[in-house]
Design a protein around this motif. Structure first.
Motif, PDB file in Angstrom:
ATOM      1  N   ARG A  62      27.972  38.559  57.627  1.00  0.00           N
ATOM      2  CA  ARG A  62      27.094  37.738  58.480  1.00  0.00           C
ATOM      3  C   ARG A  62      27.019  38.177  59.934  1.00  0.00           C
ATOM      4  NH1 ARG A  62      27.700  31.587  56.383  1.00  0.00           N
ATOM      5  NH2 ARG A  62      28.553  32.010  54.342  1.00  0.00           N
ATOM      6  N   ALA A 112      47.578  28.206  63.594  1.00  0.00           N
ATOM      7  CA  ALA A 112      48.194  28.661  64.843  1.00  0.00           C
ATOM      8  C   ALA A 112      49.230  27.641  65.308  1.00  0.00           C
ATOM      9  CB  ALA A 112      47.114  28.840  65.904  1.00  0.00           C
ATOM     10  N   PRO A 143      39.865  37.809  55.778  1.00  0.00           N
ATOM     11  CA  PRO A 143      38.658  37.029  55.489  1.00  0.00           C
ATOM     12  C   PRO A 143      37.638  37.071  56.636  1.00  0.00           C
ATOM     13  CG  PRO A 143      40.623  35.717  55.010  1.00  0.00           C
ATOM     14  CD  PRO A 143      41.090  37.006  55.620  1.00  0.00           C
ATOM     15  N   GLN A 158      46.833  34.776  57.966  1.00  0.00           N
ATOM     16  CA  GLN A 158      45.386  34.624  57.787  1.00  0.00           C
ATOM     17  C   GLN A 158      44.612  35.811  58.354  1.00  0.00           C
ATOM     18  OE1 GLN A 158      43.891  30.641  58.489  1.00  0.00           O
ATOM     19  NE2 GLN A 158      45.985  29.876  58.362  1.00  0.00           N
ATOM     20  N   HIS A 179      35.439  22.971  51.436  1.00  0.00           N
ATOM     21  CA  HIS A 179      34.435  23.940  50.982  1.00  0.00           C
ATOM     22  C   HIS A 179      33.105  23.677  51.700  1.00  0.00           C
ATOM     23  CE1 HIS A 179      31.838  26.395  48.530  1.00  0.00           C
ATOM     24  NE2 HIS A 179      32.923  26.948  48.000  1.00  0.00           N
ATOM     25  N   PRO A 180      32.503  24.738  52.260  1.00  0.00           N
ATOM     26  CA  PRO A 180      31.269  24.532  53.049  1.00  0.00           C
ATOM     27  C   PRO A 180      30.092  23.966  52.251  1.00  0.00           C
ATOM     28  CG  PRO A 180      31.758  26.875  52.810  1.00  0.00           C
ATOM     29  CD  PRO A 180      32.942  26.132  52.296  1.00  0.00           C
ATOM     30  N   LYS A 181      30.159  24.091  50.921  1.00  0.00           N
ATOM     31  CA  LYS A 181      29.070  23.519  50.097  1.00  0.00           C
ATOM     32  C   LYS A 181      28.990  22.003  50.286  1.00  0.00           C
ATOM     33  CE  LYS A 181      26.999  26.852  48.188  1.00  0.00           C
ATOM     34  NZ  LYS A 181      27.777  28.015  47.900  1.00  0.00           N
ATOM     35  N   HIS A 234      31.972  30.484  62.953  1.00  0.00           N
ATOM     36  CA  HIS A 234      32.773  30.634  61.736  1.00  0.00           C
ATOM     37  C   HIS A 234      33.147  29.274  61.142  1.00  0.00           C
ATOM     38  CE1 HIS A 234      36.408  31.494  59.291  1.00  0.00           C
ATOM     39  NE2 HIS A 234      35.721  32.560  58.966  1.00  0.00           N
ATOM     40  N   HIS A 235      33.651  28.372  61.951  1.00  0.00           N
ATOM     41  CA  HIS A 235      33.975  27.030  61.457  1.00  0.00           C
ATOM     42  C   HIS A 235      34.086  26.039  62.604  1.00  0.00           C
ATOM     43  CE1 HIS A 235      38.230  28.569  62.115  1.00  0.00           C
ATOM     44  NE2 HIS A 235      38.393  27.347  62.575  1.00  0.00           N
ATOM     45  N   GLU A 274      37.273  22.719  59.059  1.00  0.00           N
ATOM     46  CA  GLU A 274      38.738  22.702  59.004  1.00  0.00           C
ATOM     47  C   GLU A 274      39.233  21.333  59.442  1.00  0.00           C
ATOM     48  OE1 GLU A 274      40.594  25.835  61.490  1.00  0.00           O
ATOM     49  OE2 GLU A 274      42.173  24.407  61.966  1.00  0.00           O
ATOM     50  N   GLU A 298      37.590  28.603  69.838  1.00  0.00           N
ATOM     51  CA  GLU A 298      38.563  29.509  69.220  1.00  0.00           C
ATOM     52  C   GLU A 298      37.821  30.793  68.863  1.00  0.00           C
ATOM     53  OE1 GLU A 298      41.735  28.669  65.760  1.00  0.00           O
ATOM     54  OE2 GLU A 298      39.721  28.906  64.998  1.00  0.00           O
TER      55      GLU A 298
HETATM   56  N1  CMX Z   1      31.038  29.685  56.941  1.00  0.00           N
HETATM   57  C1  CMX Z   1      30.291  29.235  55.903  1.00  0.00           C
HETATM   58  N2  CMX Z   1      30.584  29.518  54.616  1.00  0.00           N
HETATM   59  C2  CMX Z   1      31.656  30.277  54.387  1.00  0.00           C
HETATM   60  C3  CMX Z   1      32.479  30.772  55.417  1.00  0.00           C
HETATM   61  C4  CMX Z   1      32.119  30.460  56.741  1.00  0.00           C
HETATM   62  N3  CMX Z   1      32.866  30.870  57.757  1.00  0.00           N
HETATM   63  N4  CMX Z   1      33.489  31.487  54.886  1.00  0.00           N
HETATM   64  C5  CMX Z   1      33.325  31.458  53.558  1.00  0.00           C
HETATM   65  N5  CMX Z   1      32.226  30.726  53.256  1.00  0.00           N
HETATM   66  C6  CMX Z   1      31.726  30.411  51.916  1.00  0.00           C
HETATM   67  C7  CMX Z   1      31.711  31.605  50.992  1.00  0.00           C
HETATM   68  O1  CMX Z   1      30.450  32.240  51.037  1.00  0.00           O
HETATM   69  C8  CMX Z   1      31.982  30.967  49.647  1.00  0.00           C
HETATM   70  O2  CMX Z   1      30.806  30.414  49.129  1.00  0.00           O
HETATM   71  P1  CMX Z   1      30.559  30.425  47.529  1.00  0.00           P
HETATM   72  O3  CMX Z   1      31.663  29.602  46.928  1.00  0.00           O
HETATM   73  O4  CMX Z   1      29.208  29.829  47.402  1.00  0.00           O
HETATM   74  O5  CMX Z   1      30.636  31.876  47.150  1.00  0.00           O
HETATM   75  C9  CMX Z   1      32.906  29.803  49.970  1.00  0.00           C
HETATM   76  O6  CMX Z   1      32.707  29.514  51.352  1.00  0.00           O
HETATM   77  C10 CMX Z   1      34.369  30.100  49.755  1.00  0.00           C
HETATM   78  O7  CMX Z   1      34.664  31.274  50.489  1.00  0.00           O
HETATM   79  P2  CMX Z   1      35.641  32.400  49.934  1.00  0.00           P
HETATM   80  O8  CMX Z   1      35.761  33.467  50.974  1.00  0.00           O
HETATM   81  O9  CMX Z   1      35.235  32.781  48.559  1.00  0.00           O
HETATM   82  O10 CMX Z   1      36.972  31.547  49.796  1.00  0.00           O
HETATM   83  P3  CMX Z   1      38.426  31.955  50.110  1.00  0.00           P
HETATM   84  O11 CMX Z   1      39.290  30.906  49.480  1.00  0.00           O
HETATM   85  O12 CMX Z   1      38.666  33.378  49.781  1.00  0.00           O
HETATM   86  O13 CMX Z   1      38.484  31.834  51.715  1.00  0.00           O
HETATM   87  C11 CMX Z   1      38.367  30.745  53.857  1.00  0.00           C
HETATM   88  C12 CMX Z   1      38.701  30.642  52.349  1.00  0.00           C
HETATM   89  C13 CMX Z   1      36.888  30.504  54.066  1.00  0.00           C
HETATM   90  C14 CMX Z   1      39.160  29.653  54.550  1.00  0.00           C
HETATM   91  C15 CMX Z   1      38.797  32.142  54.393  1.00  0.00           C
HETATM   92  O14 CMX Z   1      37.921  33.086  53.867  1.00  0.00           O
HETATM   93  C16 CMX Z   1      38.781  32.273  55.895  1.00  0.00           C
HETATM   94  O15 CMX Z   1      37.768  32.313  56.533  1.00  0.00           O
HETATM   95  N6  CMX Z   1      39.986  32.391  56.454  1.00  0.00           N
HETATM   96  C17 CMX Z   1      40.218  32.483  57.869  1.00  0.00           C
HETATM   97  C18 CMX Z   1      40.602  31.136  58.300  1.00  0.00           C
HETATM   98  C19 CMX Z   1      40.759  31.017  59.769  1.00  0.00           C
HETATM   99  O16 CMX Z   1      39.809  30.894  60.498  1.00  0.00           O
HETATM  100  N7  CMX Z   1      42.021  30.952  60.200  1.00  0.00           N
HETATM  101  C20 CMX Z   1      42.372  30.739  61.566  1.00  0.00           C
HETATM  102  C21 CMX Z   1      42.648  29.261  61.802  1.00  0.00           C
HETATM  103  C22 CMX Z   1      43.753  29.066  62.784  1.00  0.00           C
HETATM  104  C23 CMX Z   1      43.794  27.644  63.307  1.00  0.00           C
HETATM  105  O17 CMX Z   1      42.730  27.024  63.459  1.00  0.00           O
HETATM  106  O18 CMX Z   1      44.902  27.179  63.643  1.00  0.00           O
END
Ligand code: CMX
Length: 142
Positions: A76, A113, A68, A43, A122-124, A81-82, A132, A58
């Motif tokens: 931003r 992890a 990503p 990731q 999906h955040p929508k 982030h989440h 998550e 985290e």
């Molecule tokens: N907050 C709010 N909205 C977000 C966002 C965030 N952090 N990240 C992405 N989005 C929105 C995007 O703008 C997009 O919106 P639209 O569909 O309207 O364009 C939508 O969510 C989808 O995002 P994307 O980047 O197009 O989708 P992907 O499938 O490419 O990515 C995602 C999926 C968000 C999970 C990935 O980009 C990401 O952030 N990966 C990192 C994950 C992470 O944190 N991993 C560590 C976790 C370890 C653990 O907890 O164990």
């Protein structure tokens, strides 16, 4: 299952540019002591987990410019982030959410992890907050 049952708030994730500086901030400003770092290469993130009572912070730092989280920082800047909810049976929870018409980013769990099963909604569908799910089973204590 009639409704989704969240067990706890597992963690709040913050995207940061520099992990060691962010850890320092949490240690020096907030007095957080327990820190554990790990990398999830699949990731593209270096992670620091900091325990805060029943939950954790985290910190996420991208491992490369195509990660990503690097894209998130570009768009931003540093910030929330989440959030991650702990659930007992992630596959059943995902099926349940699909049956409600909730849009998922992950239809199947991926590895987070420490090999824990995670999936993103999906955040929508969650008020703009990337959410998550993390599978919590007694053996790994999450
Ligand atoms: N907050 C709010 N909205 C977000 C966002 C965030 N952090 N990240 C992405 N989005 C929105 C995007 O703008 C997009 O919106 P639209 O569909 O309207 O364009 C939508 O969510 C989808 O995002 P994307 O980047 O197009 O989708 P992907 O499938 O490419 O990515 C995602 C999926 C968000 C999970 C990935 O980009 C990401 O952030 N990966 C990192 C994950 C992470 O944190 N991993 C560590 C976790 C370890 C653990 O907890 O164990």
């Amino acid at each position: 299952m009639n409704k989704m049952s969240v067990k706890s708030l597992d963690h709040i994730a913050i995207a940061v540019k520099n992990l060691s500086e962010a850890i320092k901030l949490y240690q020096e400003v907030f007095g957080v002591e327990s820190t554990e770092t790990t990398t999830v290469e699949s990731q593209g993130v270096n992670i620091a987990f900091m325990s805060l009572g029943e939950t954790r912070i985290e910190l996420l730092e991208p491992t490369h410019s195509e990660s990503p989280v690097a894209k998130f920082l570009e768009k931003r800047g540093e910030g929330l982030h989440h959030i991650a909810f702990s659930v007992e049976e992630i596959n059943i929870t995902l099926q349940h959410l699909q049956s409600l018409g909730i849009r998922l980013i992950d239809n199947q769990p991926r590895e987070g992890a420490h090999g824990v099963k995670i999936a993103f909604i999906h955040p929508k569908n969650t008020l703009g907050v990337l959410t998550e799910l993390t599978e919590s089973k007694k053996e790994h204590g999450r």
